[in-house]
Design an enzyme around this catalytic site. Structure first.
Site, short mmCIF file in Angstrom:
data_model
loop_
_atom_site.label_atom_id
_atom_site.label_comp_id
_atom_site.label_asym_id
_atom_site.label_seq_id
_atom_site.Cartn_x
_atom_site.Cartn_y
_atom_site.Cartn_z
CG PHE B 213 78.32 27.64 96.32
CD1 PHE B 213 77.14 27.62 95.58
CD2 PHE B 213 78.24 28.02 97.66
CE1 PHE B 213 75.92 27.95 96.15
CE2 PHE B 213 77.03 28.35 98.24
CZ PHE B 213 75.87 28.32 97.49
CG ASP B 322 83.91 31.25 100.53
OD1 ASP B 322 83.77 30.72 101.66
OD2 ASP B 322 82.97 31.39 99.73
CE LYS B 353 78.50 25.34 103.93
NZ LYS B 353 77.34 24.50 103.71
CB THR B 377 69.55 44.79 112.54
OG1 THR B 377 68.85 45.70 111.69
CG2 THR B 377 68.89 44.79 113.92
#
Lengths: 496, 496
Positions: B213, B322, B353, B377
């Protein structure tokens, strides 16, 4: 001394721009909000020595090639951005159009000091599974109070790219559910989707426009076509790209030519939809900005958008209006698409920037059929909703949409005057509300004007190849317009 | 009354778990932090009537199928999450593993009340162009103080998906620059990239693993293979997917079998790299989680990761670890990859997280060659860096990595005991630090256990097909472990 210098300039401006702008007289009675400064005030060239030292430090950690200077946000107020060298600039770029009501607005300071709000900042929830008690109420008083026509559902996200990515997913899911008659997916679909293969991961496409900017994550980036530097070396999807109308300005003077150009583009859109269907990559959705921003401030007429919306409907494609930059009041209406005058302007409207939270609205028909299809850990940030509620209060209380309309007219009028005065340097002044732009004769001139203006206390943004874009906050009043025009006039007068 | 009930349970637990856990005696001297509650306290079944009414309200606005209940974050403390019906639960899911040091930690409350910080919350900058004065310092004292081995550069982002999307882009850019010998791109590349075509948008791929994931935006989603509901109906890329080792637990008891399984997977990785190169879609990067979380808490050995890292090096692919879920201390080390003992563990490490801000570290070699290639941005949110600095202070001051290691041992030991006691219901207890999991015999049993536990005051998460995952905050002490095990034991004892 500097302030009096600028006051002189304002008087000068008064004379210079009195002709042709019925609002100029108000400059005299300038009603500076109590928390703001009066004028720019420059101490060094920008970036100054402190900024340069910090640039060196940050350069050890990140690519700083895009950093203009370092800011003192504590000292910034309203329309004035203060840098670390003590330079105070009139800011008409506002953090890439993302500061709605200026720096350190007292209403937003109060959000921070209200003890009832502390917990919202300290405990960021996973909104999709464990929302806070006041979440429905806060959505109703903030985002739903400004929902586009025909939309009662909204999903928050952390940023503009995530908003568009999830809006695309929403359209793909809706499209496939339609195709399979709202039946459950087949076992084959479930199996193939796990390994990225059709039919589970279908060959669907999103139609976008040349010059568009919808973000930089891989899905969004496949619909972004404004600058090569955004896209080079990144794998993409074979999705159709239609021409965006290249209009002549001022729009009122080229009605017939522009209508022809728009008709040409609409025809191409229909051709592409048919062609991609035949290719086996049907168009699930069309995405478009009400005004292309990053791509060079390109406008199109309400008639164009109305016909495009009908083409989407006719071909069974969802119609996604990306209001990340146009939303939030800067065009004089809360949403750019309101200028089209349609009851059913879109199936999906995405937002971010001035709304402080990202997200998108959608029509009921596009609601996800199952949980966890549109999902991530945070699903937005309720502390941003707190600020947004207060921003909306200020917009209503201070009639900021009217302020934007008034200031926008003065700004555009001033730009027309400047391009008449400096026809060898400037052209194509255009705008809606304060969402204005003007082209320089080439990119080097544009960049040079911007740097000179910055050193005189005016901070502007660029877009497209040779365009200056104006993206002031909603508290940008007419006397700020005149400060802006005055500085720009000085720069142009000095320009060889 | 409820409190005494739970005190009784703790005594019961003391007897029950004393065998085999040398830490149990500490339960007696429980050193509850002054700001926390003592124990769960339940008033209604969950979701209670207030949650149900709010669910109805929110259902008018969003799909609420994933909402468990509504929370009273003001009243939540430390490891205890309070809902709107006054139920207080021991929370070992912590907003999908994103609350680092519990609810309303006094250190974080202070960040909010410090007047020096107000401006950081009120004026969100466009960090890529106009960073605040203290930005380099704040990065140094927060993210760089915990940088993975060999990495001195970090880019912040707003969320986990954006972090991985931009990490992928960083690897693609690096790979193509290598391929073209660091020369400028050709005109043909520049032209084709604008219309999504090769060679400007090259056919590069990212190799990922089954069960992985990495997020849900379109680029990330092409590397996510944990559940069909995440992927169904969304177009994807033809990128290679390798098998992730399916190990037998406890790892120490199946060393030989597991080594064989890992060798099989590594061989497949090399085959896929070769195959995709031949297909004309070379693997620019390999992405992997140190422990597959969403996919079912799947572990692999340090030897596996070390060999995989070498395969990446050998084939010229970037190696992206990751750590969105494994990072932040939950495995007993700050990063999951530290358990591998490598000096050069990765080229890119992404996070989000528990770090409160998203982002990724990378080796110098992968720094973007030009500005605006990695850009958006906001580029993160400095107000999250303020909280992160304080979280890191607390982790150091309270030795929370040791706490996690101790609590994790007690938890895993307790899970072993439970699966021995209930072999027909539970199996495959596994974990590192408090990042623990156990399988139920099937998904219906798993779901039933979780609901029953919740009604007794224990809120857990699920993952994979039939797994319960434990993701407590770093302030989860041994007496919390015993509360957890005690409730779980009660549920299992009642289970038919």
């Amino acid at each position: 001394i500097l302030m009096s210098l600028y006051c002189n300039r304002i008087s000068y401006l008064f004379i210079n721009f009195a002709l042709g702008s019925r609002y100029v007289s108000k400059t005299a009675t300038k009603s500076v909000s109590e928390f703001e400064y009066d004028a720019p005030s420059m101490k060094t060239a920008v970036p100054g020595p402190k900024s340069q030292e910090l640039l060196r430090q940050l350069g050890e950690i990140q690519n700083v090639g895009a950093v203009h200077f370092f800011c003192n946000y504590e000292e910034s107020r309203g329309n004035y951005l203060v840098d670390v060298d003590g330079n105070r600039m009139l800011d008409v770029y506002t953090q890439i159009s993302s500061i709605p009501i200026g720096y350190n607005h007292p209403a937003l300071m109060k959000v921070m000091t209200n003890p009832n709000n502390v917990s919202t900042f300290v405990n960021r929830p996973a909104l999709g599974i464990l929302p806070p008690e006041n979440f429905p109420d806060k959505l109703i008083e903030s985002l739903l109070s400004i929902a586009p026509s025909g939309m009662r559902r909204v999903q928050t996200m952390a940023c503009g790219s995530c908003s568009n990515e999830n809006a695309f997913k929403t359209m793909f899911i809706w499209y496939r559910n339609k195709e399979r008659g709202y039946a459950n997916p087949s076992e084959h679909e479930v199996d193939t989707c796990m390994i990225n293969q059709s039919p589970g991961c279908p060959d669907l496409s999103i139609l976008s426009f040349m010059g568009a900017f919808h973000g930089r994550t891989l899905g969004c980036l496949a619909t972004t076509h404004s600058k090569a530097i955004h896209k080079l070396d990144i794998p993409s999807f074979d999705w159709p790209i239609a021409p965006f109308p290249k209009l002549q300005y001022p729009l009122e003077e080229f009605v017939r030519e522009n209508a022809q150009e728009e008709a040409r583009c609409l025809e191409e859109v229909e051709d592409l939809i048919v062609k991609w269907r035949q290719k086996g990559k049907p168009v699930a959705g069309i995405v478009i900005e009400p005004i292309q921003a990053e791509g060079g401030d390109n406008h199109a007429s309400p008639d164009f958008f109305s016909k495009l919306r009908n083409i989407a409907r006719k071909h069974g494609c969802a119609f996604h209006v990306d209001e990340v930059q146009t939303g939030g009041g800067t065009t004089g209406k809360f949403w750019g698409h309101e200028h089209w005058g349609l009851d059913d302007p879109a199936d999906v409207v995405s937002f971010s920037k001035k709304l402080l939270t990202g997200g998108y609205y959608h029509r009921d028909e596009l609601k996800p059929d199952k949980p966890y299809r549109i999902f991530n850990t945070w699903m937005g940030d309720p502390s941003k909703n707190l600020f947004l509620s207060e921003v909306l209060n200020v917009i209503r209380r201070e009639n900021l949409l009217e302020v934007v309309t008034r200031s926008g007219k003065a700004l555009l009028q001033g730009l027309y005057t400047l391009q008449t005065q400096y026809p060898h340097i400037l052209s194509r002044a255009r705008g809606q509300g304060t969402f204005c732009a003007i082209d320089a004769c080439n990119d080097a001139t544009r960049d040079s004007i911007m740097i000179k203006a910055r050193n005189k206390g005016l901070f502007m943004g660029s877009c497209g190849e040779k365009t200056i874009r104006f993206r002031p906050a909603l508290v940008f009043k007419e006397y700020h317009v005149h400060q802006l025009l005055n500085i720009l006039n000085d720069v142009l007068a000095e320009h060889k």
